[in-house]
Design a protein around this motif. Structure first.
Motif, PDB file in Angstrom:
ATOM      1  N   SER A  80       0.828  -1.202   0.000  1.00  0.00           N
ATOM      2  CA  SER A  80       0.000   0.000   0.000  1.00  0.00           C
ATOM      3  C   SER A  80       0.868   1.261   0.000  1.00  0.00           C
ATOM      4  O   SER A  80       1.790   1.396   0.818  1.00  0.00           O
ATOM      5  CB  SER A  80      -0.906   0.015   1.234  1.00  0.00           C
ATOM      6  OG  SER A  80      -1.519   1.269   1.398  1.00  0.00           O
ATOM      7  N   LYS A  81       0.561   2.174  -0.916  1.00  0.00           N
ATOM      8  CA  LYS A  81       1.287   3.442  -0.971  1.00  0.00           C
ATOM      9  C   LYS A  81       0.891   4.375   0.175  1.00  0.00           C
ATOM     10  O   LYS A  81       1.643   5.270   0.544  1.00  0.00           O
ATOM     11  CB  LYS A  81       1.034   4.126  -2.312  1.00  0.00           C
ATOM     12  CG  LYS A  81       1.589   3.359  -3.510  1.00  0.00           C
ATOM     13  CD  LYS A  81       1.317   4.092  -4.816  1.00  0.00           C
ATOM     14  CE  LYS A  81       1.905   3.327  -5.998  1.00  0.00           C
ATOM     15  NZ  LYS A  81       1.637   3.998  -7.295  1.00  0.00           N
ATOM     16  N   ALA A  82      -0.303   4.145   0.716  1.00  0.00           N
ATOM     17  CA  ALA A  82      -0.805   5.032   1.779  1.00  0.00           C
ATOM     18  C   ALA A  82      -0.335   4.608   3.164  1.00  0.00           C
ATOM     19  O   ALA A  82      -0.358   5.408   4.103  1.00  0.00           O
ATOM     20  CB  ALA A  82      -2.328   5.064   1.739  1.00  0.00           C
ATOM     21  N   ARG A  83       0.116   3.372   3.329  1.00  0.00           N
ATOM     22  CA  ARG A  83       0.366   2.810   4.645  1.00  0.00           C
ATOM     23  C   ARG A  83       1.332   3.645   5.481  1.00  0.00           C
ATOM     24  O   ARG A  83       1.030   4.004   6.628  1.00  0.00           O
ATOM     25  CB  ARG A  83       0.910   1.379   4.508  1.00  0.00           C
ATOM     26  CG  ARG A  83       1.117   0.682   5.838  1.00  0.00           C
ATOM     27  CD  ARG A  83       1.602  -0.752   5.625  1.00  0.00           C
ATOM     28  NE  ARG A  83       2.972  -0.794   5.152  1.00  0.00           N
ATOM     29  CZ  ARG A  83       4.047  -0.862   5.940  1.00  0.00           C
ATOM     30  NH1 ARG A  83       3.898  -0.864   7.259  1.00  0.00           N
ATOM     31  NH2 ARG A  83       5.260  -0.919   5.445  1.00  0.00           N
ATOM     32  N   ARG A  84       2.504   3.958   4.949  1.00  0.00           N
ATOM     33  CA  ARG A  84       3.515   4.660   5.739  1.00  0.00           C
ATOM     34  C   ARG A  84       3.053   6.065   6.131  1.00  0.00           C
ATOM     35  O   ARG A  84       3.338   6.537   7.223  1.00  0.00           O
ATOM     36  CB  ARG A  84       4.839   4.716   4.971  1.00  0.00           C
ATOM     37  CG  ARG A  84       5.501   3.346   4.832  1.00  0.00           C
ATOM     38  CD  ARG A  84       6.939   3.451   4.353  1.00  0.00           C
ATOM     39  NE  ARG A  84       7.537   2.131   4.211  1.00  0.00           N
ATOM     40  CZ  ARG A  84       8.046   1.426   5.203  1.00  0.00           C
ATOM     41  NH1 ARG A  84       8.012   1.914   6.441  1.00  0.00           N
ATOM     42  NH2 ARG A  84       8.567   0.232   4.996  1.00  0.00           N
ATOM     43  N   ILE A  85       2.376   6.737   5.229  1.00  0.00           N
ATOM     44  CA  ILE A  85       1.883   8.086   5.532  1.00  0.00           C
ATOM     45  C   ILE A  85       0.860   8.036   6.667  1.00  0.00           C
ATOM     46  O   ILE A  85       0.910   8.834   7.616  1.00  0.00           O
ATOM     47  CB  ILE A  85       1.250   8.732   4.280  1.00  0.00           C
ATOM     48  CG1 ILE A  85       2.304   8.888   3.183  1.00  0.00           C
ATOM     49  CG2 ILE A  85       0.613  10.075   4.620  1.00  0.00           C
ATOM     50  CD1 ILE A  85       1.733   9.331   1.853  1.00  0.00           C
TER      51      ILE A  85
ATOM     52  N   PRO B 242      -6.310  -1.052 -10.893  1.00  0.00           N
ATOM     53  CA  PRO B 242      -6.777  -1.911  -9.796  1.00  0.00           C
ATOM     54  C   PRO B 242      -6.299  -1.411  -8.444  1.00  0.00           C
ATOM     55  O   PRO B 242      -5.560  -2.080  -7.723  1.00  0.00           O
ATOM     56  CB  PRO B 242      -6.164  -3.264 -10.148  1.00  0.00           C
ATOM     57  CG  PRO B 242      -4.896  -2.903 -10.848  1.00  0.00           C
ATOM     58  CD  PRO B 242      -5.197  -1.649 -11.635  1.00  0.00           C
ATOM     59  N   ILE B 243      -6.702  -0.198  -8.080  1.00  0.00           N
ATOM     60  CA  ILE B 243      -6.285   0.422  -6.825  1.00  0.00           C
ATOM     61  C   ILE B 243      -7.530   0.651  -5.968  1.00  0.00           C
ATOM     62  O   ILE B 243      -8.493   1.286  -6.406  1.00  0.00           O
ATOM     63  CB  ILE B 243      -5.569   1.767  -7.074  1.00  0.00           C
ATOM     64  CG1 ILE B 243      -4.305   1.537  -7.912  1.00  0.00           C
ATOM     65  CG2 ILE B 243      -5.224   2.439  -5.751  1.00  0.00           C
ATOM     66  CD1 ILE B 243      -3.621   2.802  -8.350  1.00  0.00           C
TER      67      ILE B 243
END
Length: 377
Positions: free
Chosen positions: A35-40, A177-178
């Motif tokens: 996930s690209k959002a996870r760390r933020i 597919p996001i």
């Protein structure tokens, strides 16, 4: 009218603590991609560990009812057993099944004796609503005691497999597919666990907390839905329920996933929180200066400074050293969070007789807020 005391608190956190870097090993990868959002999201919420009722293969280790039963059993000792319970009041956002009620399923596991049951639904305020039912029952003399709980088993709602069909559907439509941020956001915010309080009409043991009053406020009459599951938000802000969708759409659109309108959350959660807390304190003639311990349930540390500022602007400047939070250690456990925080404070050795404790629980479902004011005795 009788006085009401929290005489004991229990908790149950399943399995071992899951650290941030291990989350996707439990929840899985959606479309085989991190996930690209996870760390933020994790950087903002400052949660360092949480608990999942899952094994490393993403398989369930406990039901919600089992988590709740285990927390309740922490209340029992040589002076109070399951056969002494008169009322079981359970709150949760994530019951195992639609019917029967969550409290009935918990009672079935306890196997004690016939008791009165209450189940409170909603989001984070569900736990406080279950507490209020027990509080009012004892206050009115209907029962001498009550066991009240808040619990969540949300991890099974967030594993990657639950979104697989939606990803396949997006691919078939030649779209990216996001998974939408409103769904991915909560995968890194929520966790599992249960807390329980024993309420009685007399104090008992080394520490009891007298419930002076409880208040609740909803702003659903003026604000649209913010956090929801089992439906989809429409252009006009209304919610189309799952029963109005075809069964194939349940999977293709992840209709049963938990979603949150983050813009709406940012716009109103602090404003209405400060407004409702000011009204609750004013109604009961309590000054913020009288509060010795402030236990705010917040979903993320992102909101802490904003909440402090919003309260101060409305004349409730509670110094941060009076705030007691365990979000970083146990995660956001929804309706159970306030139980877990108070249980930790009760067993911390910090409380002194006469101390005043304020519990504050917001719920972004459609913006509801619950409060309880306690005296240590």
């Amino acid at each position: 009218m009788f006085e009401v005391y929290i005489t004991k608190a229990g908790k149950y956190l399943p399995n071992k603590a899951v650290l941030n870097d291990d989350m996707e090993s439990f929840l899985g990868l959606i479309n085989q991609a991190t996930s690209k959002a996870r760390r933020i999201i994790l950087r903002n919420n400052k949660i360092q560990s949480r608990y999942y009722a899952l094994d490393h293969d993403g398989k369930s280790t406990h039901t919600n009812a089992e988590l709740t039963k285990n927390a309740i059993q922490e209340l029992f000792d040589e002076n109070f057993s399951g056969d002494d319970v008169e009322l079981i009041s359970c709150g949760t956002s994530t019951p195992d099944i639609f019917l029967p009620s969550h409290a009935a399923m918990v009672h079935g596991l306890l196997k004690n004796k016939p008791v009165e049951l209450n189940s409170s639904t909603g989001v984070c305020c569900a736990g406080m609503n279950s507490l209020k039912f027990g509080f009012l029952s004892i206050k009115a003399g209907n029962t001498n005691n009550a066991v009240c709980t808040g619990s969540e088993r949300v991890s099974l709602w967030m594993i990657a497999d639950k979104f697989e069909q939606e990803v396949l559907n997006l691919k078939s439509l030649e779209e990216q597919p996001i998974i939408a941020f409103k769904k991915d956001f909560l995968r890194w915010m929520l966790s599992d666990g249960a807390g329980a309080f024993l309420l009685e009409n007399k104090p008992r043991g080394p520490i009891s907390l007298k419930i002076e009053w409880m208040e609740g406020y909803s702003y659903a009459h003026e604000l649209e839905t913010c956090m929801y599951a089992g439906g989809e938000k429409q252009e006009d802000g209304s919610i189309k329920p799952w029963s109005d969708y075809n069964p194939d759409e349940w999977l293709n659109q992840s209709i049963f996933s938990i979603k949150q309108d983050v813009k709406l959350l940012d716009a109103y959660i602090l404003e209405k929180g400060a407004q409702s807390m000011r009204d609750a304190l004013a109604k009961n003639k309590v000054s913020s200066d009288e509060i010795d311990y402030f236990l705010p349930h917040v979903s993320s540390h992102y909101f802490v400074e904003g909440l402090h500022k919003s309260l101060a602007e409305k004349g409730m400047d509670i110094p941060r050293e009076k705030w007691f939070m365990n979000l970083a250690r146990v995660g956001n456990v929804g309706s159970a969070s306030i139980y877990l925080a108070l249980e930790e404070l009760m067993n911390s050795g910090k409380l002194n007789k006469g101390d005043k404790v304020l519990l504050s629980v917001p719920e972004s479902g459609r913006f509801s807020y619950s409060y309880a004011y306690l005296t240590v005795c």
